[in-house]
Design an enzyme around this catalytic site. Structure first.
Site, PDB file in Angstrom:
ATOM      1  N   SER A  64      15.132  53.897  12.872  1.00  0.00           N
ATOM      2  CA  SER A  64      14.440  54.657  11.822  1.00  0.00           C
ATOM      3  C   SER A  64      13.852  55.977  12.283  1.00  0.00           C
ATOM      4  O   SER A  64      13.312  56.717  11.453  1.00  0.00           O
ATOM      5  CB  SER A  64      13.331  53.801  11.199  1.00  0.00           C
ATOM      6  OG  SER A  64      13.879  52.858  10.309  1.00  0.00           O
ATOM      7  N   LYS A  67      14.852  58.884  10.258  1.00  0.00           N
ATOM      8  CA  LYS A  67      14.149  59.375   9.072  1.00  0.00           C
ATOM      9  C   LYS A  67      13.378  60.663   9.337  1.00  0.00           C
ATOM     10  O   LYS A  67      12.904  61.298   8.384  1.00  0.00           O
ATOM     11  CB  LYS A  67      13.215  58.297   8.524  1.00  0.00           C
ATOM     12  CG  LYS A  67      13.931  57.059   8.004  1.00  0.00           C
ATOM     13  CD  LYS A  67      12.969  56.136   7.271  1.00  0.00           C
ATOM     14  CE  LYS A  67      13.647  54.849   6.822  1.00  0.00           C
ATOM     15  NZ  LYS A  67      13.739  53.851   7.884  1.00  0.00           N
ATOM     16  N   SER A 120       8.096  53.751   6.631  1.00  0.00           N
ATOM     17  CA  SER A 120       9.504  53.757   7.045  1.00  0.00           C
ATOM     18  C   SER A 120      10.414  53.158   5.977  1.00  0.00           C
ATOM     19  O   SER A 120      11.328  52.375   6.280  1.00  0.00           O
ATOM     20  CB  SER A 120       9.680  53.000   8.368  1.00  0.00           C
ATOM     21  OG  SER A 120      10.916  53.303   8.969  1.00  0.00           O
TER      22      SER A 120
END
Length: 304
Positions: A64, A67, A120
């Site tokens: 993640s 992101k 997230s």
């Protein structure tokens, strides 16, 4: 630029780094840290100078921390048009961490970036990709174009959320470049550095509060964010930005068994080893040294 203040930490840092490399001199004597991560890097955000690295150019999944790129592109789009996004059934069916979007929710595009950088949200990343580009595939093309612009030479994006894919990878060094670049975006900085963010949902006429899951904001003095990540394939991944005085550092670990402590060690090492100075061109300064035949060296700053 004669007579003007060169407010660039690059000047002093490059000098000290040059001395350390060629004359075996250091500003402060300190052993490099041992970290649990398979890959790690610490860079100066101002000039991308590598302060520490361990397998920093090895391609690995980055979970993640992906992101960072997704939120950055989302916020760049929102700066031109922070449009309301209506969540559809194509946006939300994604596994993993979530900001708990439901079909029919209506929220600003920038609100999706908040959902990515706090909790997230994979659903937020998926929704933003479709809202901005029309599909996750087209958004991945945007991500890769931006990576090229930033100089991320060993990175390829496939998913906006960072869920595993064999063709979705980066390196610790590339992620550090991305982190430094993203933190120059004011909107990104404001969200990543905040311990909580509010998102207004127009369909229910309510503000929802999302708390930032990045523990470094509480653990480390001077931490400004940025992003955590984890999948079984990637292991624990973390990108951290911290600043003290005028020195800003970016630390990255990929596949770490003890990432919070790794980042504290890396940042402590960087702040102990390096110093940022405001320098005038043609200014004479003295640099303290250890392990040499003298206690200091005199240097003159020149604008190249």
């Amino acid at each position: 630029m004669t007579g003007k203040l060169l407010k660039k930490m690059i000047s002093g840092i490059v000098i000290f780094s040059f001395l350390s490399h060629f004359y075996n001199l250091t500003l402060y004597a300190m052993e490099a840290p041992e970290v649990s991560a398979e890959s790690s890097v610490l860079i100066c955000a101002e000039n991308s100078y590598i302060v520490f690295e361990k397998n920093a150019f090895v391609k690995r999944p980055m979970a993640s921390t992906t992101k960072i790129m997704t939120a950055l592109l989302t916020l760049e789009a929102a700066s031109a048009d922070d449009k309301d996004v209506t969540i559809t059934d194509k946006m939300v069916p994604v596994e993993g961490s979530s900001m708990y979007l439901k079909v029919g929710n209506v929220l600003p595009l920038s609100g999706l970036a908040k959902g990515m950088l706090t909790v997230s949200g994979n659903d937020a990343a998926n929704s933003a990709a479709i809202a901005v580009a029309g599909s996750t595939e087209l958004f991945a093309d945007m991500m890769n174009d931006k990576a090229t612009q930033i100089g991320m030479k060993n990175t390829h994006f496939v998913t906006p959320s960072g869920l595993d894919d064999d063709d979705h990878y980066s390196t610790a060094y590339d992620m550090a470049l991305l982190g430094a670049y993203a933190m120059e975006n004011e909107s990104f900085y404001n969200i990543a550095s905040s311990k909580k963010s509010e998102v207004f949902f127009r369909d229910t006429n309510e503000n929802r509060c999302y708390y930032n899951e990045n523990r470094m904001l509480k653990r480390y003095s001077g931490c400004l964010g940025i992003k955590t990540g984890f999948t079984k394939k990637s292991g624990r991944c973390l990108v951290t930005c911290a600043q003290r005085d005028k020195l800003r550092l970016i630390a990255v670990t990929l596949n770490a068994g003890d990432d919070w402590n790794d980042h504290e060690k890396l940042l402590d090492y960087g702040f102990a080893k390096m110093q940022a100075l405001d320098l005038e061109e043609n200014e004479d300064i003295k640099v303290p040294v250890t392990g040499g035949d003298c206690d200091s060296l005199s240097l003159t700053i020149k604008n190249l």
